[in-house]
Design a protein around this motif. Sequence first.
Motif, PDB file in Angstrom:
ATOM      1  N   ARG A   1       0.852  -1.190   0.000  1.00 21.22           N
ATOM      2  CA  ARG A   1       0.000   0.000   0.000  1.00 21.22           C
ATOM      3  C   ARG A   1       0.885   1.235   0.000  1.00 21.22           C
ATOM      4  NH1 ARG A   1      -4.463  -0.844   4.041  1.00 21.22           N
ATOM      5  NH2 ARG A   1      -2.799  -0.499   5.554  1.00 21.22           N
ATOM      6  N   GLU A   2       0.646   2.139  -0.944  1.00 22.35           N
ATOM      7  CA  GLU A   2       1.541   3.270  -1.155  1.00 22.35           C
ATOM      8  C   GLU A   2       1.621   4.188   0.058  1.00 22.35           C
ATOM      9  OE1 GLU A   2       0.428   5.314  -4.693  1.00 22.35           O
ATOM     10  OE2 GLU A   2       0.884   3.636  -6.024  1.00 22.35           O
ATOM     11  N   ARG A   3       0.516   4.424   0.718  1.00 24.58           N
ATOM     12  CA  ARG A   3       0.520   5.453   1.758  1.00 24.58           C
ATOM     13  C   ARG A   3       1.335   5.079   2.984  1.00 24.58           C
ATOM     14  NH1 ARG A   3      -4.948   3.570   2.576  1.00 24.58           N
ATOM     15  NH2 ARG A   3      -5.227   2.754   4.720  1.00 24.58           N
ATOM     16  N   ASP A   4       1.459   3.784   3.272  1.00 22.96           N
ATOM     17  CA  ASP A   4       2.192   3.404   4.475  1.00 22.96           C
ATOM     18  C   ASP A   4       3.164   2.233   4.270  1.00 22.96           C
ATOM     19  OD1 ASP A   4       0.427   1.304   4.172  1.00 22.96           O
ATOM     20  OD2 ASP A   4      -0.754   1.743   5.971  1.00 22.96           O
ATOM     21  N   GLY A   5       3.237   1.716   3.045  1.00 28.72           N
ATOM     22  CA  GLY A   5       4.167   0.635   2.774  1.00 28.72           C
ATOM     23  C   GLY A   5       3.768  -0.720   3.303  1.00 28.72           C
ATOM     24  N   GLU A   6       2.532  -0.857   3.766  1.00 29.59           N
ATOM     25  CA  GLU A   6       2.092  -2.146   4.317  1.00 29.59           C
ATOM     26  C   GLU A   6       2.014  -3.195   3.209  1.00 29.59           C
ATOM     27  OE1 GLU A   6      -1.775  -4.232   6.504  1.00 29.59           O
ATOM     28  OE2 GLU A   6      -1.631  -2.041   6.351  1.00 29.59           O
ATOM     29  N   VAL A   7       2.541  -4.379   3.491  1.00 29.03           N
ATOM     30  CA  VAL A   7       2.487  -5.477   2.532  1.00 29.03           C
ATOM     31  C   VAL A   7       1.059  -6.009   2.444  1.00 29.03           C
ATOM     32  CG1 VAL A   7       3.323  -7.791   1.962  1.00 29.03           C
ATOM     33  CG2 VAL A   7       4.883  -6.115   2.967  1.00 29.03           C
ATOM     34  N   LEU A   8       0.549  -6.108   1.208  1.00 28.85           N
ATOM     35  CA  LEU A   8      -0.802  -6.606   0.978  1.00 28.85           C
ATOM     36  C   LEU A   8      -0.815  -7.976   0.302  1.00 28.85           C
ATOM     37  CD1 LEU A   8      -2.530  -3.324  -0.283  1.00 28.85           C
ATOM     38  CD2 LEU A   8      -2.576  -4.284   2.027  1.00 28.85           C
ATOM     39  N   GLY A   9       0.329  -8.359  -0.261  1.00 31.80           N
ATOM     40  CA  GLY A   9       0.392  -9.654  -0.914  1.00 31.80           C
ATOM     41  C   GLY A   9       1.803  -9.938  -1.385  1.00 31.80           C
ATOM     42  N   PHE A  10       2.089 -11.222  -1.621  1.00 36.59           N
ATOM     43  CA  PHE A  10       3.398 -11.607  -2.129  1.00 36.59           C
ATOM     44  C   PHE A  10       3.255 -12.867  -2.968  1.00 36.59           C
ATOM     45  CE2 PHE A  10       2.992 -14.513   1.353  1.00 36.59           C
ATOM     46  CZ  PHE A  10       3.748 -15.630   0.995  1.00 36.59           C
ATOM     47  N   ALA A  11       4.224 -13.080  -3.814  1.00 35.36           N
ATOM     48  CA  ALA A  11       4.328 -14.322  -4.585  1.00 35.36           C
ATOM     49  C   ALA A  11       5.804 -14.638  -4.721  1.00 35.36           C
ATOM     50  CB  ALA A  11       3.678 -14.186  -5.958  1.00 35.36           C
ATOM     51  N   ALA A  12       6.161 -15.904  -4.441  1.00 32.97           N
ATOM     52  CA  ALA A  12       7.565 -16.307  -4.440  1.00 32.97           C
ATOM     53  C   ALA A  12       7.774 -17.501  -5.355  1.00 32.97           C
ATOM     54  CB  ALA A  12       8.015 -16.638  -3.013  1.00 32.97           C
ATOM     55  N   TYR A  13       9.007 -17.690  -5.760  1.00 31.74           N
ATOM     56  CA  TYR A  13       9.359 -18.873  -6.534  1.00 31.74           C
ATOM     57  C   TYR A  13      10.792 -19.265  -6.214  1.00 31.74           C
ATOM     58  CZ  TYR A  13      11.702 -15.506  -9.635  1.00 31.74           C
ATOM     59  OH  TYR A  13      12.500 -14.506 -10.133  1.00 31.74           O
ATOM     60  N   GLY A  14      11.110 -20.550  -6.431  1.00 33.62           N
ATOM     61  CA  GLY A  14      12.463 -21.034  -6.213  1.00 33.62           C
ATOM     62  C   GLY A  14      12.824 -21.294  -4.773  1.00 33.62           C
ATOM     63  N   SER A  15      11.903 -21.139  -3.834  1.00 37.34           N
ATOM     64  CA  SER A  15      12.258 -21.348  -2.434  1.00 37.34           C
ATOM     65  C   SER A  15      12.345 -22.824  -2.080  1.00 37.34           C
ATOM     66  CB  SER A  15      11.248 -20.648  -1.514  1.00 37.34           C
ATOM     67  OG  SER A  15       9.953 -21.170  -1.694  1.00 37.34           O
TER      68      SER A  15
END
Length: 323
Positions: free
Chosen positions: A239-253
């Motif tokens: 979220r732009e206003r506070d930098g809160e993470v709203l989602g993620f996607a990972a690969y290769g872990s």
Amino acid sequence: MDREPRVEFGVEELSQRHWPEVVALCRDALDLPEDAAEAEPIVTRLHPVTTVPADVDTVVGPRRGIGLVALVAGAVRGVVLGSLGHRDPAVGHVDLIAVHPDFRRQGLGRALLGRAESTLAARGVTEVLLAGNPPYYAWPGIDVRYTPAICLAMALGYQQDRTAWNMTADLTSASSPALRDTASAERRLATAGVTVRRAATPDASALVSFARSTFGDAWAAEAAQAIGREQAGCHLAVRERDGEVLGFAAYGSSRPSWFGPMGTAPTAQGLGIGATLLRRCLRDLRAAGHQRVEIGWVGPVPFYASAAAARIERVFFLYRKQF
């Protein structure tokens, strides 16, 4: 009646000197091409002396693994790798068992699995799972095409209690839905105050905090391992206003050609974050030379079928045995 061994063999603890032979053995013993091709990263992932990155260690604690090899005339012809559960140390996992094709049906697999059970029991384990132990795993369970492993599990009294599956996204065609351009979706998210970008090392703390509180320790550790590692990556929605993470996607872990995990905050679902992050990751994987990507241990089948034209292609049986 059990078949008597036709060769003399011994079982001993895995040591670093066995490493090259174990990797070579797995290249020969993993019958599925997609597994044999990744024999070295699989063994590295599951090796009991694997160094745990500090950011992962703080999430799930030190990795506690075991390893045993079967030797015929001094050469490694079988291996078993196991570990203690991260959430419950009374639960043990058999993460990998492999016997060279030329030495199957001669008692090596039975001896290795029996010794692994004894070794785990000596460490306080009361139940053994033939199932993945996230965040360090290479399969959810036993692929149904590994028939000898399933027969061994049944012969030693393991009971099947779950089924899991992987989906495959085909990346050979640039016109595939899996590789659809995300520029318009990212502009739409930007108007809603959401920025989508590649995760960098300074993002690790916020990412781990988000994944841990929303999805649990295992996903948090897997996400952390995807940042700053070769053959891995992660994309974020913040979220732009506070930098809160709203989602993620990972690969290769978990493995170089595997996607996951991926998650979106419940309050941000429905905005298209998941599909956008997924496709960004799949484009990375295609750029790295992967033509097929496995989506590991899938939950939301309809989502991946729609967003990436993915299909269920691998099915796994998960087994357990109580002492």
